[in-house]
Motif scaffolding. Structure first.
Motif, PDB file in Angstrom:
ATOM      1  N   ILE A   1      11.189   3.509   1.033  1.00  5.31           N
ATOM      2  CA  ILE A   1      12.189   4.208   1.851  1.00  5.31           C
ATOM      3  C   ILE A   1      11.743   5.643   2.123  1.00  5.31           C
ATOM      4  N   TRP A   2      11.096   6.281   1.147  1.00  5.41           N
ATOM      5  CA  TRP A   2      10.558   7.628   1.375  1.00  5.41           C
ATOM      6  C   TRP A   2       9.559   7.614   2.537  1.00  5.41           C
ATOM      7  N   MET A   3       8.665   6.638   2.538  1.00  3.28           N
ATOM      8  CA  MET A   3       7.682   6.568   3.624  1.00  3.28           C
ATOM      9  C   MET A   3       8.356   6.213   4.948  1.00  3.28           C
ATOM     10  N   GLY A   4       9.471   5.484   4.866  1.00  7.32           N
ATOM     11  CA  GLY A   4      10.252   5.246   6.078  1.00  7.32           C
ATOM     12  C   GLY A   4      10.852   6.531   6.623  1.00  7.32           C
ATOM     13  N   TYR A   5      11.299   7.410   5.709  1.00  6.77           N
ATOM     14  CA  TYR A   5      11.798   8.724   6.139  1.00  6.77           C
ATOM     15  C   TYR A   5      10.686   9.526   6.812  1.00  6.77           C
TER      16      TYR A   5
ATOM     17  N   GLN B   1     -11.409  12.018   0.992  1.00  5.73           N
ATOM     18  CA  GLN B   1     -12.312  11.539   2.040  1.00  5.73           C
ATOM     19  C   GLN B   1     -11.946  10.121   2.470  1.00  5.73           C
ATOM     20  N   TRP B   2     -11.243   9.399   1.606  1.00  6.40           N
ATOM     21  CA  TRP B   2     -10.808   8.046   1.954  1.00  6.40           C
ATOM     22  C   TRP B   2      -9.651   8.031   2.955  1.00  6.40           C
ATOM     23  N   TYR B   3      -9.199   9.191   3.400  1.00  4.56           N
ATOM     24  CA  TYR B   3      -8.251   9.218   4.516  1.00  4.56           C
ATOM     25  C   TYR B   3      -8.872   8.598   5.770  1.00  4.56           C
ATOM     26  N   SER B   4     -10.201   8.496   5.799  1.00  7.79           N
ATOM     27  CA  SER B   4     -10.852   7.810   6.922  1.00  7.79           C
ATOM     28  C   SER B   4     -10.510   6.320   6.927  1.00  7.79           C
ATOM     29  N   ILE B   5      -9.899   5.842   5.843  1.00  7.62           N
ATOM     30  CA  ILE B   5      -9.444   4.452   5.761  1.00  7.62           C
ATOM     31  C   ILE B   5      -7.926   4.366   5.920  1.00  7.62           C
ATOM     32  N   THR B   6      -7.199   5.204   5.190  1.00  9.05           N
ATOM     33  CA  THR B   6      -5.739   5.061   5.129  1.00  9.05           C
ATOM     34  C   THR B   6      -4.954   6.083   5.938  1.00  9.05           C
ATOM     35  N   GLY B   7      -5.558   7.232   6.267  1.00  5.39           N
ATOM     36  CA  GLY B   7      -4.791   8.316   6.841  1.00  5.39           C
ATOM     37  C   GLY B   7      -3.916   8.984   5.790  1.00  5.39           C
ATOM     38  N   VAL B   8      -3.054   9.907   6.212  1.00  3.91           N
ATOM     39  CA  VAL B   8      -2.277  10.705   5.259  1.00  3.91           C
ATOM     40  C   VAL B   8      -1.236   9.877   4.514  1.00  3.91           C
ATOM     41  N   TYR B   9      -0.831   8.738   5.076  1.00  2.16           N
ATOM     42  CA  TYR B   9       0.174   7.933   4.378  1.00  2.16           C
ATOM     43  C   TYR B   9      -0.410   7.272   3.133  1.00  2.16           C
ATOM     44  N   GLY B  10      -1.709   7.086   3.107  1.00  2.00           N
ATOM     45  CA  GLY B  10      -2.350   6.672   1.873  1.00  2.00           C
ATOM     46  C   GLY B  10      -2.183   7.734   0.808  1.00  2.00           C
TER      47      GLY B  10
ATOM     48  N   TYR C   1      -7.346   0.889  12.895  1.00  2.00           N
ATOM     49  CA  TYR C   1      -6.137   0.171  12.469  1.00  2.00           C
ATOM     50  C   TYR C   1      -4.932   1.072  12.251  1.00  2.00           C
ATOM     51  N   GLY C   2      -5.111   2.379  12.344  1.00  2.00           N
ATOM     52  CA  GLY C   2      -3.983   3.295  12.265  1.00  2.00           C
ATOM     53  C   GLY C   2      -3.294   3.301  10.910  1.00  2.00           C
ATOM     54  N   ASP C   3      -1.985   3.506  10.923  1.00  2.00           N
ATOM     55  CA  ASP C   3      -1.205   3.699   9.703  1.00  2.00           C
ATOM     56  C   ASP C   3      -0.760   2.368   9.104  1.00  2.00           C
ATOM     57  N   PHE C   4      -1.715   1.481   8.799  1.00  2.69           N
ATOM     58  CA  PHE C   4      -1.356   0.178   8.248  1.00  2.69           C
ATOM     59  C   PHE C   4      -0.664   0.318   6.891  1.00  2.69           C
ATOM     60  N   VAL C   5      -1.012   1.358   6.111  1.00  2.05           N
ATOM     61  CA  VAL C   5      -0.336   1.595   4.834  1.00  2.05           C
ATOM     62  C   VAL C   5       1.152   1.842   5.074  1.00  2.05           C
ATOM     63  N   LEU C   6       1.454   2.626   6.090  1.00  2.00           N
ATOM     64  CA  LEU C   6       2.846   2.916   6.420  1.00  2.00           C
ATOM     65  C   LEU C   6       3.582   1.650   6.832  1.00  2.00           C
ATOM     66  N   TYR C   7       2.939   0.792   7.617  1.00  2.02           N
ATOM     67  CA  TYR C   7       3.615  -0.407   8.108  1.00  2.02           C
ATOM     68  C   TYR C   7       3.985  -1.353   6.957  1.00  2.02           C
ATOM     69  N   PHE C   8       3.111  -1.486   5.968  1.00  2.00           N
ATOM     70  CA  PHE C   8       3.439  -2.289   4.797  1.00  2.00           C
ATOM     71  C   PHE C   8       4.601  -1.661   4.031  1.00  2.00           C
ATOM     72  N   ALA C   9       4.596  -0.321   3.949  1.00  2.00           N
ATOM     73  CA  ALA C   9       5.684   0.368   3.251  1.00  2.00           C
ATOM     74  C   ALA C   9       7.009   0.162   3.976  1.00  2.00           C
ATOM     75  N   LEU C  10       6.985   0.166   5.300  1.00  2.00           N
ATOM     76  CA  LEU C  10       8.211  -0.048   6.057  1.00  2.00           C
ATOM     77  C   LEU C  10       8.786  -1.431   5.799  1.00  2.00           C
ATOM     78  N   LEU C  11       7.917  -2.426   5.629  1.00  2.00           N
ATOM     79  CA  LEU C  11       8.399  -3.768   5.277  1.00  2.00           C
ATOM     80  C   LEU C  11       9.107  -3.733   3.917  1.00  2.00           C
ATOM     81  N   GLY C  12       8.506  -2.995   2.964  1.00  2.00           N
ATOM     82  CA  GLY C  12       9.145  -2.841   1.659  1.00  2.00           C
ATOM     83  C   GLY C  12      10.483  -2.145   1.772  1.00  2.00           C
TER      84      GLY C  12
END
Length: 535
Positions: A128-132, A160-169, A511-522
């Motif tokens: 829910i935090w990531m949804g906010y 440096q792994w933000y090149s994979i996940t972006g800031v939502y990682g 692939y963009g913010d895929f971490v965020l999209y999984f979090a939104l499902l949660g």
């Protein structure tokens, strides 16, 4: 209850200390929420009444103090041209809105704790935090400045792994570390061991050491593909509050050309000028720009540079003969004018390329929820905004030089959106050109935070950033996120740098913010759980 508010205050202080521009303090984020989580857990387990309300206000206190201490410069910008009695309530919107949303997240967490076990509740809290955070980059009051993952801009070597996940990682990383720290400390305080303390400690250590170690290795081993291009960035240092009073548009253009000429080389391919650098008293008609004296001056200047282009901010407008957009103003006689905060690329060809800023600043460049709040347009204009807001374009577009080099023309506020900047790169941009005017905030941490956030865009996409700020900090950032050159505050200057262009796409770019999209499902599942349990 007083001790719980002291714990909430401790979390606020830790979050502030960890936040840019304080260098290398970012690891504090791994523990910053722990005092607040302890205070909330004590409240949940207490015999007091109105627990949900108390959880809400504990979280609000942390969020409000953290936000206000980190973005105090919002008031600084407002008070420079508004009376203090007007500037303060307007500033309270960004100071207070995000904390209200944060507090709502924790209130929902409390509801989950009543309905399900602590493990599922923590999953719900993070989701829910990531949804906010998603909401705060998407709706009309968008202000993703305080997205948790941005906090590592001050210690970019660790992400440096933000090149994979972006800031939502980064947001996810911070929250999981805080939860594990909290569980470890809480069990020791309560002298219980529902989960093995040894397993918790090992998990926490691995969660911190492995990503950090891999990032530091990636940082040291990363090598840019050699594909050089000579770029110039210019900082003219025009006081934004005195524009057209202290200097005319003609004098400003002359100043920009002089600064560019001091460092320009025969092989310079781009001259980057700041936001609204090219202007006129009533703006510039895009269809007629070639007839303006400014265009002729640019052509004369570019004669010295065989492959040179000027990429500049510009105050422009288009004229329609019908209401083509919601932001177009009716001037009568079937004349509608649409103003833009834009970027333009000028070279020695007959082609002109414009980009219209899309991510507009709420309350200054656009009226939030314009249809519902249309009655406020006169007040909005009185306080410095553009009545009805500026026009924009839906998607980013790349500006191409004659040589075929593609630049991402990112205008000011847009550089906070990782997913939006990545869209430029997917379209073929080989470097990022940020044109901004950070002088609105004065000599505050706002300009420094904005510069440091640009490092994250460089890492996410593995692209150089050439940053031209009117009265902020201009400079160059390489593909690892290092600031290679930078200007001083309030000093007219121009810098030249040979950068490496890049055409490869990172995982994040693809692939963009895929971490965020999984979090939104949660988050959706958590909300469903609350509704189902209630029924």
């Amino acid at each position: 209850m007083k001790s719980k508010y002291i714990l909430a205050l401790c979390s606020a202080v830790l979050l502030w200390l960890a936040w840019p521009p304080i260098p290398y303090s970012s690891p504090i984020l791994w523990i910053a929420f722990v005092p607040l989580l302890i205070a909330i857990e004590q409240t949940i387990r207490s015999d007091s009444s109105n627990k949900g309300r108390k959880v809400f206000w504990l979280a609000f206190l942390t969020g409000f103090l953290w936000n206000t201490a980190s973005i105090y410069w919002v008031y600084n910008a407002m008070s420079a041209y508004l009376p203090s009695y007007v500037a303060l309530p307007i500033s309270l919107i960004p100071f207070g809105l995000a904390p209200l949303l944060m507090a709502t997240v924790f209130r929902l967490y409390y509801q989950l704790r009543k309905k399900t076990n602590i493990g599922y509740s923590f999953i719900g809290l993070v989701s829910i935090w990531m949804g906010y955070e998603f909401l705060h980059q998407w709706w009309d009051l968008a202000f993703p400045w305080m997205t948790l993952g941005n906090g590592f801009a001050g210690f970019h070597q660790l992400v440096q792994w933000y090149s994979i996940t972006g800031v939502y990682g980064g947001t996810l990383w911070i929250w999981v570390c805080n939860i594990l720290f909290f569980l470890l400390i809480w069990q020791k305080l309560e002298k219980i061991e529902a989960i093995s303390n040894k397993k918790l400690a090992l998990s926490l250590t691995a969660l911190i050491v492995i990503p950090s170690g891999l990032s530091l290795w990636q940082y040291s081993a990363y090598e840019e593909h050699v594909n050089p291009s000579e770029i110039v960035v210019v900082q003219p240092n025009i006081d934004p509050y005195q524009k057209f009073k202290s200097i005319s548009p003609e004098e400003q253009l002359k100043n920009l050309i002089q600064l560019s000429s001091k460092v320009g080389k025969p092989n310079t391919e781009f001259f980057i000028w700041p936001e609204t650098a090219i202007s006129a008293a009533r703006g510039i008609n895009e269809e007629e720009f070639r007839t303006y004296p400014a265009f002729d001056s640019l052509q004369v200047f570019l004669n010295k540079y065989k492959n040179g282009s000027v990429l500049s901010g510009i105050e422009s407008y288009q004229i329609y003969n019908y209401q083509k957009t919601l932001t177009a103003r009716d001037y009568g006689n079937q004349v509608f004018l649409d103003p833009f905060n834009a970027a333009v690329l000028v070279d020695q060809s007959s082609k002109l390329q414009f980009y219209h800023k899309s991510k507009l600043v709420p309350g200054v460049e656009q009226l939030p929820f314009g249809d519902a709040l249309a009655f406020m347009k006169p007040l909005f204009a009185h306080f410095g905004g553009s009545t009805g807001g500026y026009g924009s374009q839906e998607k980013p577009s790349v500006l191409y030089a004659q040589s075929g080099i593609g630049a991402a023309p990112v205008i000011c506020y847009e550089s906070i959106w990782g997913n939006y900047v990545a869209e430029y790169i997917k379209q073929g941009a080989q470097f990022i050109a940020i044109v901004t005017n950070d002088g609105w905030w004065g000599d505050t941490s706002g300009k420094d935070q904005h510069l440091q956030y640009a490092k994250l865009r460089a890492i996410e996409n593995r692209r150089w950033v050439a940053r031209s700020a009117n009265t902020g900090i201009s400079g160059f950032i390489n593909q690892r996120g290092d600031i290679v050159q930078r200007t001083k505050w309030w000093v007219p200057d121009a810098l030249t740098q040979e950068i490496n262009l890049n055409e490869d796409l990172t995982c994040y770019t693809r692939y963009g913010d895929f971490v965020l999209y999984f979090a939104l499902l949660g988050g959706l599942f958590s909300v469903y759980t609350l509704i189902r349990k209630k029924r």
